[in-house]
Design a protein around this motif. Structure first.
Motif, PDB file in Angstrom:
ATOM      1  N   ASN A 158      -0.859  -4.688   1.821  1.00 48.16           N
ATOM      2  CA  ASN A 158      -2.289  -4.845   1.542  1.00 48.16           C
ATOM      3  C   ASN A 158      -2.892  -5.999   2.339  1.00 48.16           C
ATOM      4  OD1 ASN A 158      -4.652  -4.013   0.222  1.00 48.16           O
ATOM      5  ND2 ASN A 158      -4.376  -5.468  -1.454  1.00 48.16           N
ATOM      6  N   SER A 217      -8.906  -5.053  -1.585  1.00 46.74           N
ATOM      7  CA  SER A 217      -9.291  -3.910  -0.762  1.00 46.74           C
ATOM      8  C   SER A 217      -9.668  -2.736  -1.645  1.00 46.74           C
ATOM      9  CB  SER A 217      -8.125  -3.511   0.142  1.00 46.74           C
ATOM     10  OG  SER A 217      -7.060  -2.980  -0.641  1.00 46.74           O
ATOM     11  N   THR A 256      -7.559 -11.130  -0.090  1.00 44.95           N
ATOM     12  CA  THR A 256      -6.687  -9.942  -0.122  1.00 44.95           C
ATOM     13  C   THR A 256      -7.044  -9.006  -1.265  1.00 44.95           C
ATOM     14  OG1 THR A 256      -4.964 -11.231   0.959  1.00 44.95           O
ATOM     15  CG2 THR A 256      -4.296  -9.134   0.050  1.00 44.95           C
ATOM     16  N   LYS A 288       1.379  -5.432   8.003  1.00 46.59           N
ATOM     17  CA  LYS A 288      -0.006  -5.429   7.522  1.00 46.59           C
ATOM     18  C   LYS A 288      -0.647  -4.097   7.889  1.00 46.59           C
ATOM     19  CE  LYS A 288      -4.168  -8.357   7.797  1.00 46.59           C
ATOM     20  NZ  LYS A 288      -4.740  -9.575   8.419  1.00 46.59           N
ATOM     21  N   ASP A 289      -1.404  -3.525   6.950  1.00 50.25           N
ATOM     22  CA  ASP A 289      -1.875  -2.160   7.162  1.00 50.25           C
ATOM     23  C   ASP A 289      -3.126  -2.060   8.042  1.00 50.25           C
ATOM     24  OD1 ASP A 289      -1.558   0.579   6.931  1.00 50.25           O
ATOM     25  OD2 ASP A 289      -2.858   0.726   5.186  1.00 50.25           O
ATOM     26  N   ILE A 310       0.842  -1.203   0.000  1.00 50.10           N
ATOM     27  CA  ILE A 310       0.000   0.000   0.000  1.00 50.10           C
ATOM     28  C   ILE A 310       0.872   1.245   0.000  1.00 50.10           C
ATOM     29  CG2 ILE A 310      -1.597   1.368   1.429  1.00 50.10           C
ATOM     30  CD1 ILE A 310      -2.973  -1.263   2.198  1.00 50.10           C
ATOM     31  N   GLY A 329      -6.908  -1.217   4.768  1.00 49.03           N
ATOM     32  CA  GLY A 329      -7.259  -1.516   3.371  1.00 49.03           C
ATOM     33  C   GLY A 329      -8.490  -0.783   2.872  1.00 49.03           C
ATOM     34  N   SER A 330      -9.000   0.165   3.656  1.00 54.80           N
ATOM     35  CA  SER A 330     -10.281   0.794   3.313  1.00 54.80           C
ATOM     36  C   SER A 330     -10.136   2.264   2.933  1.00 54.80           C
ATOM     37  CB  SER A 330     -11.244   0.683   4.494  1.00 54.80           C
ATOM     38  OG  SER A 330     -12.501   1.216   4.137  1.00 54.80           O
ATOM     39  N   HIS A 350      -7.057  -8.105   3.001  1.00 51.54           N
ATOM     40  CA  HIS A 350      -8.472  -8.082   2.678  1.00 51.54           C
ATOM     41  C   HIS A 350      -9.092  -7.027   3.582  1.00 51.54           C
ATOM     42  CE1 HIS A 350     -11.618 -10.229   0.392  1.00 51.54           C
ATOM     43  NE2 HIS A 350     -12.387  -9.538   1.223  1.00 51.54           N
ATOM     44  N   GLU A 351      -9.865  -6.130   2.994  1.00 47.20           N
ATOM     45  CA  GLU A 351     -10.327  -4.933   3.699  1.00 47.20           C
ATOM     46  C   GLU A 351     -10.921  -5.259   5.070  1.00 47.20           C
ATOM     47  OE1 GLU A 351     -12.909  -0.939   2.588  1.00 47.20           O
ATOM     48  OE2 GLU A 351     -12.230  -2.333   1.047  1.00 47.20           O
TER      49      GLU A 351
END
Length: 497
Positions: free
Chosen positions: A132, A144, A142, A88-89, A54, A101-102, A134-135
């Motif tokens: 990234n 988003s 994965t 991870k974000d 991201i 992821g949103s 999955h949102e």
């Protein structure tokens, strides 16, 4: 500076190979970070376009320079000195946005770092990028709204698993050394299985969830996604421990060894009694390739001194996801606490706000709208908690009756799905519903195809009793050292110069 010139190979590098090169004066932290950024630039949005990152940390090189300066003055700053992390974000970074992821959280910078982010930085690690997911971590492909679909580097037509698939694809593609994922049902172990990696889901309460965007605090945890068991143990040493901001971690006191690296025993399989959960294997044609790979792994376990015990008792993992797991029941209540704390920093302060904003990927719509109708403390929720306690007892009874050290099964009954399909038949729910620690290790590959030149990775999952991470690491390391099944993907070759 070329990789060859410094006598150091970037691809498949480990914490110890980096530190040895630094001690020899052949590598600086800046050079290392530059090499990884170069790979991300070459392969994430170009070439195979894995789409796993991201955001690259804009201060990564500045941090690397500071670490190099400290190294010259007084040596390593910590056990992870200079080691690049793909985070991870949904894990807070006080100096970079954390979006889960949103698009609804685009540009939102948290007040401070998550507990594990702080711990990694204190140990000298460099957060090189946010990966990234999955949102809101709500499923396993994965994809988003902030970045779109991440691709599996072993087969560019497949997903990388999820929800921590950006971390998984990136670590598999050698975009960093340390990967951090979170896991509510399958989410550390699914990308590890799909990307030929080691993914360790710790006992709930071993690693603080403070500063991690929550999904289900009943089941949430965070863990390492790595290329080797040794590196997973080294990272666990850093991120495990009591944090007053997450009361569940109080249960970890007295259960953490001086170092998890003490369990890196090459003969770790010798004398172990390992149950094989037969109900976690598929029986149709679509399952045959995975079954062959896993059965071959079981033979390797036997060859290396393990006694395998067939477990005939039925544990239906799909039923556990649908009827026992509390993830969707927790989501609204637990996520709302995090979103409310963001206050004026974010445009959304509740799940209802996220839904009203429309700023999310359509793929999560059904789940988040359903979650908005559910809640904790309802009769149905409490019934699930009772079933969860029954599963914990059932697994412990199976282990006691057969005198087992661990239980094994394929993480996913079939190869990870193609892009556009929903993830199917994953078995990670056993670990997440019980809260017990489990680890996925590379078990081999399916047969090569036009889209998967070396085949699709298959992961073997190992489950142990609560707080038994030491034994889990010992078994995983013994298996890894006996087999060396991990292979790098061919879609992201070594860069010249």
């Amino acid at each position: 500076m070329s990789i060859e010139n410094v006598g150091f190979t970037l691809e498949e590098a480990t914490i110890s190979s980096v530190h040895e090169a630094m001690k020899r004066g052949e590598l600086t932290c800046r050079q290392l970070v530059e090499m990884y950024i170069k790979r991300i630039e070459a392969y994430d949005k170009k070439g195979p376009s894995l789409n796993s990152v991201i955001m690259i940390n804009p201060k990564a090189l500045e941090i690397a320079d500071e670490l190099d300066k400290k190294f010259k003055e007084s040596g390593f700053t910590g056990t992870l000195h200079g080691i690049p992390v793909l985070l991870k974000d949904n894990v807070d970074t006080g100096d970079m946005p954390t979006t889960a992821g949103s698009l609804s959280l685009e540009g939102v910078v948290p007040e401070d770092d998550a507990f594990i982010t702080k711990k990694l930085k204190e140990a000298g690690a460099v957060i090189i990028a946010k990966a990234n997911l999955h949102e809101f971590a709500v499923w396993g492909e994965t994809v988003s709204s902030i970045l779109g679909q991440t691709i599996n580097p072993y087969d560019l037509t497949r997903t990388p698993g999820g929800s921590s698939g950006g971390t998984g694809a990136g670590i598999a593609a050698n975009f960093g050394i340390i990967g951090i994922g979170t896991d509510t049902i399958n989410s550390v172990r699914s990308p590890s299985s799909a990307c030929s990696l080691v993914g360790l889901r710790p006992t709930v309460g071993l690693v603080s969830r403070d500063g991690i965007v929550p999904y289900s605090m009943t089941q949430d945890t965070a863990g390492p996604i790595m290329r080797t068991v040794e590196d997973a143990a080294r990272v666990l040493d850093v991120i495990a421990g009591y944090d007053p901001a997450d009361p569940q971690t109080a249960w970890s006191i007295g259960h953490i060894p001086e170092t998890y690296t003490a369990f890196l025993n090459k003969d770790g399989l010798k004398g172990k009694r390992i149950g094989v959960l037969k109900s976690a294997f598929g029986t149709k044609d679509i399952h045959q390739e995975v079954n062959e790979v896993i059965n071959n792994s079981l033979e390797e376990m036997k060859k290396n001194g393990a006694t395998l015990v067939p477990i005939e008792e039925n544990i239906d993992t799909d039923k556990l996801v649908k009827e026992v797991s509390v993830h969707l029941y927790d989501l609204k209540a637990h996520l709302n606490v995090y979103l409310q704390d963001l206050g004026s920093r974010a445009e959304v302060n509740s799940l209802a706000d996220v839904i009203a904003s429309g700023k999310y990927h359509e793929g999560i719509e059904e789940n988040i709208k359903f979650a908005e109708t559910l809640d904790i403390g309802t009769p149905e929720y409490n019934e699930r908690l009772i079933k969860r306690a029954q599963l914990r007892d059932q697994v412990m009874r199976i282990m006691a009756e057969h005198n087992l050290d661990a239980i094994v099964y394929p993480h996913q009954k079939r190869p990870v799905v193609k892009v556009g399909q929903p993830q199917a038949e994953r078995n990670g729910v056993i670990g997440s519903v019980t809260g017990f620690p489990s680890c996925v290790v590379p078990a081999g590959f399916t047969k090569p195809t036009d889209t998967a030149p070396i085949g699709v990775p298959v992961g073997l999952e190992i489950l142990c009793r609560e707080w038994d991470e030491g034994r889990l690491i010992e078994i995983a390391y013994g298996f890894e050292q006996a087999t060396h099944f991990r292979k790098a993907p061919v879609s992201v070759p070594c860069l010249e110069g």
